[in-house]
Design a protein around this motif. Structure first.
Motif, PDB file in Angstrom:
ATOM      1  N   GLN A 174       0.260  -1.316  -0.456  1.00 38.54           N
ATOM      2  CA  GLN A 174       0.085   0.272   0.014  1.00 38.54           C
ATOM      3  C   GLN A 174       0.945   1.141   0.162  1.00 38.54           C
ATOM      4  N   GLY A 175       0.401   1.886  -1.060  1.00 33.86           N
ATOM      5  CA  GLY A 175       1.458   3.611  -1.042  1.00 33.86           C
ATOM      6  C   GLY A 175       3.178   3.194  -1.375  1.00 33.86           C
ATOM      7  N   ARG A 176       3.372   2.155  -2.037  1.00 32.78           N
ATOM      8  CA  ARG A 176       4.041   2.548  -2.703  1.00 32.78           C
ATOM      9  C   ARG A 176       4.320   3.043  -3.750  1.00 32.78           C
ATOM     10  N   THR A 177       5.268   3.859  -4.145  1.00 25.17           N
ATOM     11  CA  THR A 177       5.687   4.792  -5.670  1.00 25.17           C
ATOM     12  C   THR A 177       7.413   4.775  -5.229  1.00 25.17           C
ATOM     13  N   ASP A 178       7.915   3.748  -4.280  1.00 20.90           N
ATOM     14  CA  ASP A 178       9.301   3.959  -4.889  1.00 20.90           C
ATOM     15  C   ASP A 178      10.210   2.499  -4.737  1.00 20.90           C
ATOM     16  N   VAL A 179       9.134   1.868  -5.679  1.00 21.94           N
ATOM     17  CA  VAL A 179       9.571   0.532  -5.832  1.00 21.94           C
ATOM     18  C   VAL A 179       8.875  -0.066  -7.310  1.00 21.94           C
ATOM     19  N   GLY A 180       9.364  -0.627  -7.724  1.00 18.95           N
ATOM     20  CA  GLY A 180       9.284  -0.592  -9.154  1.00 18.95           C
ATOM     21  C   GLY A 180       8.687  -2.168  -9.453  1.00 18.95           C
ATOM     22  N   ALA A 181       8.939  -3.087  -8.585  1.00 12.41           N
ATOM     23  CA  ALA A 181       8.392  -4.492  -7.863  1.00 12.41           C
ATOM     24  C   ALA A 181       8.163  -5.435  -6.733  1.00 12.41           C
TER      25      ALA A 181
END
Length: 146
Positions: free
Chosen positions: A21-28
Motif C-alpha cells: 500500500q502506497g508504494r511509489t518508491d519501488v518497481g517490483a
C-alpha cells in the motif's frame, strides 16, 4: 522490514495489500505463500515447533542480509508454528525492490533459507502415526546456489 513468527492464521492477500500500500518508491513487489501439502491424502496435520527467541532472531538476521544484498526497499517474512491442517498457509515472503530481478532473487533466497535453515522442526501426523520430516537433498542443493 517485518518478521513475524506466529501461531495465528494470516490472510496472505491482506498482508500483501498492507505491504504494498502506497508504494511509489519501488518497481517490483514479489510475494510467495507456502501452504501445508498433503501429497498422500492422509495428512491430519503438520506440527511445527521452534524456539521462540532463536527463531525470530535467525529469520531477522537473514532478512537483513537479503535487504542489504539485493538493495531491497522492504521485506516481509511471516512463518507459523503449531498444528496446521492441510491447505493452511505456513509462511509468506514479500520483497520490494527498484527492479524485479532483485525482488525475485531475494524472495527466492529467503524461501530457500526458510525451507533449509530456519530453526523449525516439522512433524507430519497421519493416519498411520507421526514422523519428523527429514531434510531433503533438493532443499540443501537449492541453498547452495546462494
Amino acid at each position: 522490514m517485518l518478521v513475524r513468527v506466529q501461531a495465528d492464521l494470516f490472510d496472505a492477500g491482506a498482508e500483501l495489500n498492507s505491504f504494498s500500500q502506497g508504494r511509489t518508491d519501488v518497481g517490483a513487489i514479489v510475494s510467495f505463500t507456502g501452504v501445508v501439502r498433503d501429497t498422500d491424502g492422509n495428512l491430519q496435520e503438520m506440527l511445527i515447533e521452534h524456539y521462540p527467541g532463536m527463531t525470530s532472531k535467525a529469520i531477522t538476521k537473514i532478512t537483513e542480509e537479503a535487504i542489504a544484498r539485493w538493495s531491497l526497499t522492504d521485506a516481509l517474512v511471516i512463518h507459523r508454528y503449531g498444528p496446521l491442517k492441510p491447505g493452511a498457509p505456513i509462511m509468506m515472503v514479500a520483497t520490494a525492490a527498484a527492479h524485479r530481478a532483485a525482488a525475485f532473487e531475494a524472495a527466492d533466497f529467503l524461501m530457500d533459507y526458510l525451507k533449509s535453515r530456519a530453526p523449525f522442526w516439522k512433524k507430519e501426523v497421519t493416519d498411520q502415526g507421526a514422523d519428523w520430516v527429514a531434510a531433503k537433498d533438493a532443499d540443501e542443493d537449492a541453498l547452495k546456489r546462494w
